[in-house]
Write a protein that holds these residues in place. Structure first.
Motif: not given
Length: 272
Positions: A93, A96-97, A99, A133
C-alpha cells in the motif's frame, strides 16, 4: 522445552499468549524460534516509542515517529512479533504510493529490531526479507552549457553564489573538495582531494576559483532555490567534464583532471 532453555515459551503458554496446538506445531516443524516470546509479545508502539526517545529531540527521531505512525495506522494493537507481516502489508500500500516513506519505515523497523533485540534474533532476518521498493529517478543530472551558466549565474564578481558555481564548473571540484583544501598556483589549481589518492590532483587554471563566503549547506540551499531544484552541485562537476570533452582534451587528461582512477568511470560523464 525447559531442557532446551525455552522457559519463555512455557510462560507464554501459561499466560495465554500462544495456544498449545500452535506450540506443538512449531515444535514438530523445528520452528520454535518463530513463536512469539516474552520480548516480541510486547505492544509494538510503546516499545518503539521508548526506542525513539533514546535519540532525543532530533530530526532522526522525528522521522522515526513518522514511520511509527504508519505502523500504528495499519494496526494499532500490533505486537513486536507482527512487525514483518505489517511491513509486507504496508509495502503493498504505502510502498506503491510513497516508496521513499516505505523504505524509511523498513529502515526504522530493522534498526529497532537490531538495537533492541540484536541481529541474532529471528525477527531481524524476517524484517530484512521484506524488500525495499525501487525508486525511479525523477530527474536526470546533466551538465550545463556556457550560455546556461551565464544565465543562471550572471554575477560571479559580486554574488557569492555565482562565484562558487563558476569556481566548481571550471575546476571540477565537488562540494567536499571546494569547502576543503585547495590552492591556486601560477597556471593550475592544486586540489587536496577528499576520497582517494587519485582525487589529489592539479587542474589547469581557467578562472581563479573564489574562496567560498558562505557555508556549504547555505550554498546548496540557495542553488536549489535559484534553479527551482533543477540543479544540484554535482551538475557543476559534470559541467566541467563536459566542457573539457567539448574542447577536445584527451581522455587520459580528463581522467587526471577529474580524479578518476577506474577506466570506466569517466565514460559516465561523456556525452559526445
Amino acid at each position: 522445552l525447559a531442557d532446551e532453555g525455552r522457559v519463555d515459551l512455557l510462560r507464554a503458554l501459561r499466560d495465554g499468549r500462544i495456544h498449545v496446538m500452535q506450540l506443538h506445531d512449531a515444535y514438530q516443524r523445528k520452528a520454535l524460534d518463530q513463536l512469539p516470546s516474552a520480548e516480541t509479545s510486547r505492544p509494538l508502539a510503546p516499545a518503539m516509542r521508548d526506542w525513539i526517545a533514546s535519540f532525543g529531540e532530533t530530526k532522526h527521531a522525528a522521522s522515526l515517529e513518522t514511520s511509527l505512525s504508519y505502523l500504528e495506522g495499519a494496526k494499532p494493537s500490533a505486537l513486536i512479533s507482527d512487525l514483518p507481516h505489517l511491513l509486507l502489508t504496508l509495502r503493498a500500500t504505502l510502498g506503491q504510493s510513497h516508496p521513499r516513506s516505505f523504505n524509511m519505515l523498513r529502515s526504522a523497523a530493522s534498526g529497532f529490531i537490531r538495537q533492541t533485540l540484536t541481529r541474532s534474533h529471528p525477527l531481524y532476518p524476517q524484517v530484512l526479507a521484506v524488500e525495499l521498493v525501487p525508486i525511479k529517478k525523477t530527474r536526470r543530472h546533466r551538465p550545463l552549457t556556457v550560455t546556461e551558466m551565464r544565465a543562471w549565474f550572471p554575477n560571479p564578481q559580486t554574488e557569492a553564489l555565482d562565484a562558487i558555481a563558476w569556481g566548481m564548473a571550471t575546476t571540477g571540484m565537488g562540494c567536499g573538495e571546494y569547502w576543503g583544501r585547495w590552492s591556486v598556483l601560477l597556471d593550475r589549481v592544486h586540489i587536496e582531494g577528499t576520497k582517494t589518492e587519485h582525487r589529489e590532483r592539479d587542474v589547469p587554471l581557467v578562472l581563479a576559483p573564489a574562496v567560498p563566503r558562505m557555508h556549504r549547506r547555505t550554498f546548496e540551499d540557495k542553488l536549489r532555490d535559484r534553479t527551482g531544484r533543477a540543479m544540484t552541485p554535482y551538475d557543476l562537476r559534470r559541467t566541467y567534464s563536459n566542457w573539457m570533452e567539448a574542447a577536445g582534451i584527451l581522455r587520459t587528461r580528463r581522467k587526471l583532471y577529474m580524479g578518476h582512477s577506474a577506466g570506466d568511470v569517466t565514460g559516465g560523464y561523456e556525452l559526445h
